[in-house]
Design an enzyme around this catalytic site. Structure first.
Site: not given
Ligand code: NHR
Ligand code: GAR
Length: 197
Positions: A113, A115, A142, A151
């Site tokens: 991922n 982040h 990262s 994360d």
């Molecule tokens: N899944 C796991 N198990 N572990 C991680 O480290 C993950 C993951 C899934 C996605 C990306 C992450 C980021 O880089 C990621 C890492 C979505 C949410 C979230 O709260 C949080 C972190 C990340 C991605 N999602 C909501 C949910 O209920 C929905 C939000 C939406 O649909 O807009 O899944 O930030």
């Molecule tokens: C990027 O900034 C990425 O790091 C972030 O969303 C943007 C996606 O842009 N990711 C998250 O916040 C995951 N939860 P993109 O769709 O243009 O790649």
């Protein structure tokens, strides 16, 4: 004569714009990144990134999370679609659904991922707002291995940018995103070159 080793295969998961996916596709097409992109899969039918991938001749699929009544069933459908492509790595690129522990375990050591923060700072959402709010002078992105804990997995590479006095979340996000587009291909290339050593 040794057989040419086949390139590492990636499946990229997106939810929206897909600019990080695009930077990976472009690095691969310029041979800066020795991978084949097997497919781009979105959980949102309207993700803008799908169109770019289609036009680049990449297989695309939509698995709409709203069509599933649980995270487990959504993740099973995702895993089935992904596994059909037999990827070496699965790349979350702006993928916005939290994944179940079973899914993450299935791809252990192969699930990455990007982040938008200097982990372990600012896990979760709205990282740019929170970095400004906290008075940080430095922020960034990262690339990390995904583990069940959000994360929290081991960091592969990070990129840093300054937080400037006049920044709002949008100006800071744009500065970070520019670095993300260099960081993600570099982190993947690092893993791919280790794999074929
Ligand atoms: N899944 C796991 N198990 N572990 C991680 O480290 C993950 C993951 C899934 C996605 C990306 C992450 C980021 O880089 C990621 C890492 C979505 C949410 C979230 O709260 C949080 C972190 C990340 C991605 N999602 C909501 C949910 O209920 C929905 C939000 C939406 O649909 O807009 O899944 O930030
Ligand atoms: C990027 O900034 C990425 O790091 C972030 O969303 C943007 C996606 O842009 N990711 C998250 O916040 C995951 N939860 P993109 O769709 O243009 O790649």
């Amino acid at each position: 004569m040794t057989e040419p080793r086949s390139k590492a295969r990636l499946v990229i998961l997106i939810s929206g714009r897909g600019s990080n996916m695009r930077s990976i596709v472009e690095a691969a097409s310029k041979n800066e990144l020795a991978v084949d992109i097997a497919a781009v899969i979105s959980n949102r039918p309207d993700a803008a990134g799908l169109e770019f991938a289609q036009q680049a001749g990449i297989n695309t699929e939509v698995i709409d999370h709203k069509q599933f009544d649980s995270r487990e069933r959504f993740d099973s459908a995702m895993a089935e679609a992904i596994d059909a492509y037999q990827p070496d790595f699965v790349i979350l690129a702006g993928f916005m659904r939290i994944l179940t522990a079973d899914f993450v375990e299935h791809y252990s050591g192969r699930l990455l991922n990007i982040h938008p923060s200097l982990l372990p700072k600012f896990k979760g959402l709205h990282t740019h707002e929170r970095a400004i709010e906290a008075g940080e002078t430095e922020h960034g992105a990262s690339v990390h291995f995904v583990t069940a804990e959000l994360d929290d997995g081991p960091v592969i590479l990070q990129a840093r940018v300054p937080v400037l006095p006049d920044d709002d979340a949008d100006t800071l996000a744009a500065r970070v995103l520019e670095q993300e587009h260099l960081l993600y291909p570099a982190a993947i290339q690092k893993l791919v070159s280790q794999q074929t050593e």
